[in-house]
Design a protein around this motif. Structure first.
Motif, PDB file in Angstrom:
ATOM      1  N   LYS A   1      76.526 -55.402  51.888  1.00 21.95           N
ATOM      2  CA  LYS A   1      76.398 -56.322  50.707  1.00 21.95           C
ATOM      3  C   LYS A   1      76.564 -57.923  51.195  1.00 21.95           C
ATOM      4  CE  LYS A   1      77.225 -52.957  46.955  1.00 21.95           C
ATOM      5  NZ  LYS A   1      75.985 -52.831  46.727  1.00 21.95           N
TER       6      LYS A   1
ATOM      7  N   GLN B   1      69.070 -62.848  51.301  1.00 25.87           N
ATOM      8  CA  GLN B   1      68.655 -63.623  50.318  1.00 25.87           C
ATOM      9  C   GLN B   1      68.715 -65.063  50.380  1.00 25.87           C
ATOM     10  OE1 GLN B   1      70.626 -61.503  47.229  1.00 25.87           O
ATOM     11  NE2 GLN B   1      69.141 -59.928  47.183  1.00 25.87           N
TER      12      GLN B   1
ATOM     13  N   LYS C   1      71.131 -54.029  50.430  1.00 27.28           N
ATOM     14  CA  LYS C   1      71.932 -53.961  49.025  1.00 27.28           C
ATOM     15  C   LYS C   1      71.894 -52.390  48.350  1.00 27.28           C
ATOM     16  CE  LYS C   1      71.407 -57.338  46.150  1.00 27.28           C
ATOM     17  NZ  LYS C   1      70.984 -58.132  44.987  1.00 27.28           N
ATOM     18  N   ARG C   2      70.838 -51.892  48.730  1.00 30.95           N
ATOM     19  CA  ARG C   2      70.844 -50.693  48.238  1.00 30.95           C
ATOM     20  C   ARG C   2      71.410 -49.560  49.334  1.00 30.95           C
ATOM     21  NH1 ARG C   2      64.873 -50.883  48.693  1.00 30.95           N
ATOM     22  NH2 ARG C   2      64.223 -49.287  50.421  1.00 30.95           N
TER      23      ARG C   2
ATOM     24  N   ALA D   1      73.242 -58.588  52.938  1.00 34.69           N
ATOM     25  CA  ALA D   1      72.065 -58.695  52.013  1.00 34.69           C
ATOM     26  C   ALA D   1      72.174 -59.953  51.042  1.00 34.69           C
ATOM     27  CB  ALA D   1      72.284 -57.577  50.880  1.00 34.69           C
ATOM     28  N   LEU D   2      73.237 -60.403  50.737  1.00 33.45           N
ATOM     29  CA  LEU D   2      73.271 -61.876  50.253  1.00 33.45           C
ATOM     30  C   LEU D   2      72.950 -62.965  51.164  1.00 33.45           C
ATOM     31  CD1 LEU D   2      74.270 -63.441  47.758  1.00 33.45           C
ATOM     32  CD2 LEU D   2      76.730 -63.362  48.688  1.00 33.45           C
TER      33      LEU D   2
END
Length: 78
Positions: A7, A14, A70-71, A10-11
Motif C-alpha cells: 500500500k 501515485q 493497491k489491490r 502504491a501511494l
C-alpha cells in the motif's frame, strides 16, 4: 511483500505519477515563447505535445502499477 509495504508502494507510485505531470508542466512553462526571442509558438506546441506523450505514458505506467499494488496483484502476472 506484506500488504502494508504494498500500500505504501502504491501511494508512492501515485505520487510519482503526479510529480511527473508537474514536471511536464514545469518544462512546458520553461520553454514557453517570449517576446524577446527563443522558441516560436508552433515549435512550442509541437514540443509540448511530443513531450506530453513521453511524460504521459510514464505517468500512466506509474498509475497502473500503483493500482496493481493497491489491490495486491502480482505486478508481473497481473
Amino acid at each position: 511483500m506484506s500488504m502494508d509495504i504494498q500500500k505504501m508502494a502504491a501511494l508512492g507510485a501515485q505520487g510519482a505519477a503526479g510529480g511527473i505531470i508537474v514536471a511536464w508542466l514545469g518544462f512546458v512553462w520553461f520553454i514557453h515563447p517570449v517576446s524577446s526571442g527563443g522558441i516560436d509558438q508552433t515549435s512550442w506546441i509541437v514540443a509540448a505535445t511530443s513531450t506530453f506523450v513521453i511524460f504521459g505514458l510514464l505517468s500512466a505506467v506509474h498509475l497502473y502499477l500503483g493500482a496493481q499494488l493497491k489491490r495486491g496483484a502480482d505486478t508481473i502476472r497481473g
